[in-house]
Design a protein around this motif. Structure first.
Motif, mmCIF file in Angstrom:
data_model
loop_
_atom_site.group_PDB
_atom_site.id
_atom_site.type_symbol
_atom_site.label_atom_id
_atom_site.label_comp_id
_atom_site.label_asym_id
_atom_site.label_seq_id
_atom_site.Cartn_x
_atom_site.Cartn_y
_atom_site.Cartn_z
ATOM 1 N N ASP A 91 -8.163 -7.098 -14.885
ATOM 2 C CA ASP A 91 -9.589 -7.091 -15.196
ATOM 3 C C ASP A 91 -10.211 -5.928 -14.438
ATOM 4 N N LEU A 125 -8.349 -6.377 -22.636
ATOM 5 C CA LEU A 125 -8.233 -6.001 -21.276
ATOM 6 C C LEU A 125 -7.320 -4.722 -21.011
ATOM 7 N N TRP A 339 -8.263 -15.398 -18.880
ATOM 8 C CA TRP A 339 -8.210 -14.303 -17.924
ATOM 9 C C TRP A 339 -9.079 -13.711 -17.547
ATOM 10 N N LYS A 340 -9.427 -13.382 -16.214
ATOM 11 C CA LYS A 340 -10.346 -13.089 -15.732
ATOM 12 C C LYS A 340 -11.167 -11.810 -16.013
ATOM 13 N N LYS A 341 -12.368 -11.845 -16.380
ATOM 14 C CA LYS A 341 -13.229 -10.406 -16.805
ATOM 15 C C LYS A 341 -14.297 -10.261 -15.993
#
Length: 359
Positions: A91, A125, A339-341
């Motif tokens: 990210d 990503l 998923w972390k953004k």
């Protein structure tokens, strides 16, 4: 903007800092081509790299990091000219690309990348304008870890927001990004909208987090401290990293690991090449990247981490119990990953988080 990743804070950061130094130009008095790899200490163990180094035409200089923001700051300060390979979070790659610190991956020189799991092939990503700048390298999950001997049933995200049965014995990580993500999951905000919350949704998140705070024993920063709180029974349930589950299970405690159906926060680090690497050195670096995505390294990582690499290269080498341990026995778990953004309004997220903690 807050830019910090402490998930690997359990690593020996003092050793990492000493190894990093000030990133002065390296004296590369090697007969072999020397690749300088800036990475986490747990990824560069000698036995992990032995198969790649056995021919003697390449050597590896290891520079350990303690946090991803430390790595980013060092490269922006001029360290990129002295480093050949780095390990940014999936990210966070966009920050490196925006600062012109990375070059696109030449997939023709990294054949093992064809074995990337579909989830990583499809993600946006680590990419820009159709080019990949960070190849998903290794990954895992941040689940709910709990004392199965002290809770009545497997928890989900609601345990951190509802009721008072476990009030004062719950813990959350002190990190705005994950904290607000979890509140959004609890509130049923769709994953594809989670990182673009409007004012009304942020107000709902704040209300949920204010209710959550009343139930918490602590916001944790150190995974070692959290492990000790679990061991003493002061905390019975926490949003956590995986290590306390295995550490305390090995000590004989009955631990549980929950992966809520509403969504599980996944993490992934990439392997990326600084923009200045070129020529014969670049070819050697891509050869090393290919090794890191291959079966020999993947097998070592699976047992030594235990972590899963981004490709399926080592799957045939692993028994079922080890596959289960690194979450590759049933890959459907990836369907529930969030998923972390990097939210466009992240400054507002941090301000909200700090307001809740100060209340």
């Amino acid at each position: 903007m807050e830019f910090r990743i402490n998930r690997r804070g359990l690593l020996k950061t003092a050793a990492g800092a000493a190894a990093l130094g000030a990133l002065q130009p390296f004296n590369r008095a090697f007969a072999a081509t020397d690749i300088v790899w800036m990475t986490w200490e747990n990824l560069a163990k000698d036995d992990y790299l032995a198969a790649f180094l056995k021919d003697g035409d390449v050597s590896i200089t290891k520079n350990f990091i303690g946090t991803d923001d430390e790595q980013f700051a060092k490269l922006r300060a001029g360290g990129a000219s002295s480093v050949d390979l780095i390990t940014p979070g999936l990210d966070k790659v966009e920050y490196y690309v925006a600062s012109d610190l990375l070059q696109p991956i030449d997939f023709a020189k990294v054949p093992n990348a064809s074995l990337l799991y579909d989830t990583f092939k499809k993600t946006d990503l680590g990419k820009k304008d159709g080019k990949t700048y960070g190849i998903p390298f290794y990954w895992g999950i941040n689940p709910i870890v709990y004392r199965a001997d002290l809770m009545d049933a497997e928890p989900d995200w609601s345990v951190f927001f509802e009721g008072d049965k476990y009030a004062g014995k719950l813990a959350m990580r002190d990190y705005a990004l994950e904290g607000i993500m979890i509140a959004a999951l609890y509130l049923g905000i769709p994953k594809d909208k989670m990182f673009d919350l409007d004012d009304k949704e942020l107000a709902e998140v704040k209300k949920a987090l204010m209710a959550q705070k009343k139930l918490l024993r602590t916001y944790w920063n150190s995974i070692g401290d959290l492990t000790n709180l679990f061991a003493s029974g002061e905390v019975v349930c926490a949003f956590s990293w995986v290590p306390p589950y295995y550490d305390l299970s090995a000590r004989g405690l009955k631990m549980g690991m929950a992966k809520p159906k509403a969504g599980v926060i996944g993490w992934c680090d990439t392997i990326a090449v600084p923009a200045a690497v070129e020529g014969e050195k670049l070819d050697k670096v891509f050869s090393f990247v290919n090794y890191l995505l291959g079966p020999e390294y993947g097998e070592k990582l699976a047992f030594g981490g235990p972590y899963a690499q981004g490709t399926s290269a080592a799957l045939d080498k692993l028994p079922d119990d080890q596959k289960d341990k690194i979450f590759v026995k049933d890959l459907s778990i990836m369907d529930s990953f969030v998923w972390k953004k990097n939210p466009a309004r992240y400054n507002d997220w941090v301000a909200l988080w700090n307001e809740v903690k100060a209340s």
